[in-house]
Design a protein around this motif. Sequence first.
Motif, PDB file in Angstrom:
ATOM      1  N   LEU A  22       0.832  -1.207   0.000  1.00  0.00           N
ATOM      2  CA  LEU A  22       0.000   0.000   0.000  1.00  0.00           C
ATOM      3  C   LEU A  22       0.865   1.255   0.000  1.00  0.00           C
ATOM      4  O   LEU A  22       0.652   2.180  -0.793  1.00  0.00           O
ATOM      5  N   VAL A  23       1.845   1.288   0.906  1.00  0.00           N
ATOM      6  CA  VAL A  23       2.727   2.451   0.989  1.00  0.00           C
ATOM      7  C   VAL A  23       3.533   2.594  -0.297  1.00  0.00           C
ATOM      8  O   VAL A  23       3.706   3.704  -0.826  1.00  0.00           O
ATOM      9  N   LYS A  24       4.004   1.472  -0.811  1.00  0.00           N
ATOM     10  CA  LYS A  24       4.787   1.502  -2.051  1.00  0.00           C
ATOM     11  C   LYS A  24       3.971   2.100  -3.195  1.00  0.00           C
ATOM     12  O   LYS A  24       4.473   2.933  -3.963  1.00  0.00           O
ATOM     13  N   MET A  25       2.713   1.707  -3.314  1.00  0.00           N
ATOM     14  CA  MET A  25       1.868   2.197  -4.381  1.00  0.00           C
ATOM     15  C   MET A  25       1.720   3.716  -4.309  1.00  0.00           C
ATOM     16  O   MET A  25       1.855   4.415  -5.323  1.00  0.00           O
ATOM     17  N   TYR A  26       1.448   4.229  -3.113  1.00  0.00           N
ATOM     18  CA  TYR A  26       1.253   5.670  -2.961  1.00  0.00           C
ATOM     19  C   TYR A  26       2.553   6.440  -3.204  1.00  0.00           C
ATOM     20  O   TYR A  26       2.544   7.518  -3.804  1.00  0.00           O
ATOM     21  N   LEU A  27       3.679   5.904  -2.747  1.00  0.00           N
ATOM     22  CA  LEU A  27       4.948   6.588  -2.942  1.00  0.00           C
ATOM     23  C   LEU A  27       5.364   6.582  -4.411  1.00  0.00           C
ATOM     24  O   LEU A  27       5.881   7.577  -4.927  1.00  0.00           O
ATOM     25  N   ASP A  53      17.337   7.626   0.442  1.00  0.00           N
ATOM     26  CA  ASP A  53      17.114   8.992   0.920  1.00  0.00           C
ATOM     27  C   ASP A  53      16.236   9.031   2.163  1.00  0.00           C
ATOM     28  O   ASP A  53      16.177  10.052   2.845  1.00  0.00           O
ATOM     29  N   LEU A  54      15.542   7.932   2.446  1.00  0.00           N
ATOM     30  CA  LEU A  54      14.664   7.899   3.618  1.00  0.00           C
ATOM     31  C   LEU A  54      14.332   6.454   3.963  1.00  0.00           C
ATOM     32  O   LEU A  54      14.239   5.596   3.075  1.00  0.00           O
ATOM     33  N   GLU A 113      -1.435  10.696   4.358  1.00  0.00           N
ATOM     34  CA  GLU A 113      -0.762  11.417   5.442  1.00  0.00           C
ATOM     35  C   GLU A 113       0.698  10.983   5.525  1.00  0.00           C
ATOM     36  O   GLU A 113       1.593  11.815   5.720  1.00  0.00           O
ATOM     37  N   LEU A 114       0.967   9.686   5.371  1.00  0.00           N
ATOM     38  CA  LEU A 114       2.340   9.201   5.424  1.00  0.00           C
ATOM     39  C   LEU A 114       3.165   9.813   4.293  1.00  0.00           C
ATOM     40  O   LEU A 114       4.307  10.236   4.505  1.00  0.00           O
ATOM     41  N   VAL A 115       2.594   9.875   3.096  1.00  0.00           N
ATOM     42  CA  VAL A 115       3.300  10.489   1.966  1.00  0.00           C
ATOM     43  C   VAL A 115       3.602  11.951   2.266  1.00  0.00           C
ATOM     44  O   VAL A 115       4.691  12.451   1.965  1.00  0.00           O
ATOM     45  N   ALA A 116       2.652  12.662   2.878  1.00  0.00           N
ATOM     46  CA  ALA A 116       2.870  14.065   3.243  1.00  0.00           C
ATOM     47  C   ALA A 116       4.019  14.193   4.231  1.00  0.00           C
ATOM     48  O   ALA A 116       4.844  15.117   4.144  1.00  0.00           O
ATOM     49  N   ARG A 117       4.083  13.269   5.172  1.00  0.00           N
ATOM     50  CA  ARG A 117       5.175  13.310   6.151  1.00  0.00           C
ATOM     51  C   ARG A 117       6.510  12.998   5.492  1.00  0.00           C
ATOM     52  O   ARG A 117       7.539  13.589   5.832  1.00  0.00           O
ATOM     53  N   VAL A 118       6.500  12.044   4.570  1.00  0.00           N
ATOM     54  CA  VAL A 118       7.719  11.711   3.834  1.00  0.00           C
ATOM     55  C   VAL A 118       8.255  12.953   3.134  1.00  0.00           C
ATOM     56  O   VAL A 118       9.440  13.287   3.217  1.00  0.00           O
ATOM     57  N   LYS A 119       7.378  13.661   2.437  1.00  0.00           N
ATOM     58  CA  LYS A 119       7.791  14.864   1.715  1.00  0.00           C
ATOM     59  C   LYS A 119       8.313  15.935   2.675  1.00  0.00           C
ATOM     60  O   LYS A 119       9.308  16.622   2.391  1.00  0.00           O
ATOM     61  N   ALA A 120       7.648  16.077   3.826  1.00  0.00           N
ATOM     62  CA  ALA A 120       8.059  17.085   4.801  1.00  0.00           C
ATOM     63  C   ALA A 120       9.438  16.762   5.364  1.00  0.00           C
ATOM     64  O   ALA A 120      10.296  17.643   5.497  1.00  0.00           O
ATOM     65  N   VAL A 121       9.664  15.503   5.713  1.00  0.00           N
ATOM     66  CA  VAL A 121      10.957  15.091   6.270  1.00  0.00           C
ATOM     67  C   VAL A 121      12.066  15.282   5.234  1.00  0.00           C
ATOM     68  O   VAL A 121      13.162  15.760   5.556  1.00  0.00           O
ATOM     69  N   ALA A 125      15.374  17.655   5.394  1.00  0.00           N
ATOM     70  CA  ALA A 125      16.704  17.056   5.254  1.00  0.00           C
ATOM     71  C   ALA A 125      17.531  17.769   4.192  1.00  0.00           C
ATOM     72  O   ALA A 125      18.760  17.840   4.282  1.00  0.00           O
ATOM     73  N   ARG A 126      16.843  18.327   3.174  1.00  0.00           N
ATOM     74  CA  ARG A 126      17.555  18.980   2.084  1.00  0.00           C
ATOM     75  C   ARG A 126      17.931  20.421   2.404  1.00  0.00           C
ATOM     76  O   ARG A 126      18.766  21.010   1.726  1.00  0.00           O
ATOM     77  N   SER A 127      17.293  20.992   3.417  1.00  0.00           N
ATOM     78  CA  SER A 127      17.549  22.394   3.744  1.00  0.00           C
ATOM     79  C   SER A 127      18.481  22.502   4.932  1.00  0.00           C
ATOM     80  O   SER A 127      18.510  21.643   5.804  1.00  0.00           O
TER      81      SER A 127
END
Length: 237
Positions: A22-27, A53-54, A113-121, A125-127
């Motif tokens: 499920l997580v893989k599909m959304y990512l 990267d994560l 929500e998990l995808v949103a958190r992934v993007k936020a983290v 990390a990049r900044s």
Amino acid sequence: MHRTGETMPILIADDEEKIRQLVKMYLQKEGFAVAEAADGTTALEMLQQDRFDLLILDIMLPGMDGWEICRRVRAQSDLPIIMLTARDDEIDRVLGLEMGADDYVTKPFSPRELVARVKAVLRRARSQPNGQTTGDDTKLQFGPLLIDPDGRTATAHGQPLQLTPREFELLYYLASHPGRAFSREQLLQGVWGYDYYGDSRTVDTHVGRLRDKLEQYGLAGVIATVRGVGYKFEVTK
């Protein structure tokens, strides 16, 4: 697994195949490259053999649990980690954050929500902390305390402070605004990011651990509690 263009590889370590898929599909829909591990030993081997990267890390993994993997990863790198757990105990959340995890998600969770958190983290990390530019002028010196944002190191009396990535960011953020009082909510926004989903007690936990490490050099007092507000950095004489 190798990078292709701007694709960012993510490792999902979870023993539940349905969750991994499920997580893989959304990512993947968001353009991420995703690898999977069903147990802790395999996850650690993959982390040692390839670059990611994560890491999305389940706590209750067979072979080697998430706590141990998080500890080993943090001993060697600043790889962003989001921890998953089926339990909603506060002690689990606090322990995960204390060990250096960047975020914490309780099952069952919304994949969006998990995808949103992934993007936020990943954005954090990049900044660089506080948006400073590179160069020697970004180093902060307060008496025996030297903070180097480019090297992401802090020393006291010439001795390195063993800080987690989040502890370093918290120290640097406060020290970048000496004498200014910040509420817990402001620190969550400034250090963890505007889209962080945690609560303000996370700040207290990290301040407490940071003070313990500074106390070894007689510097616990540089982070002062401002009653009714939050915390501030006190300039040492």
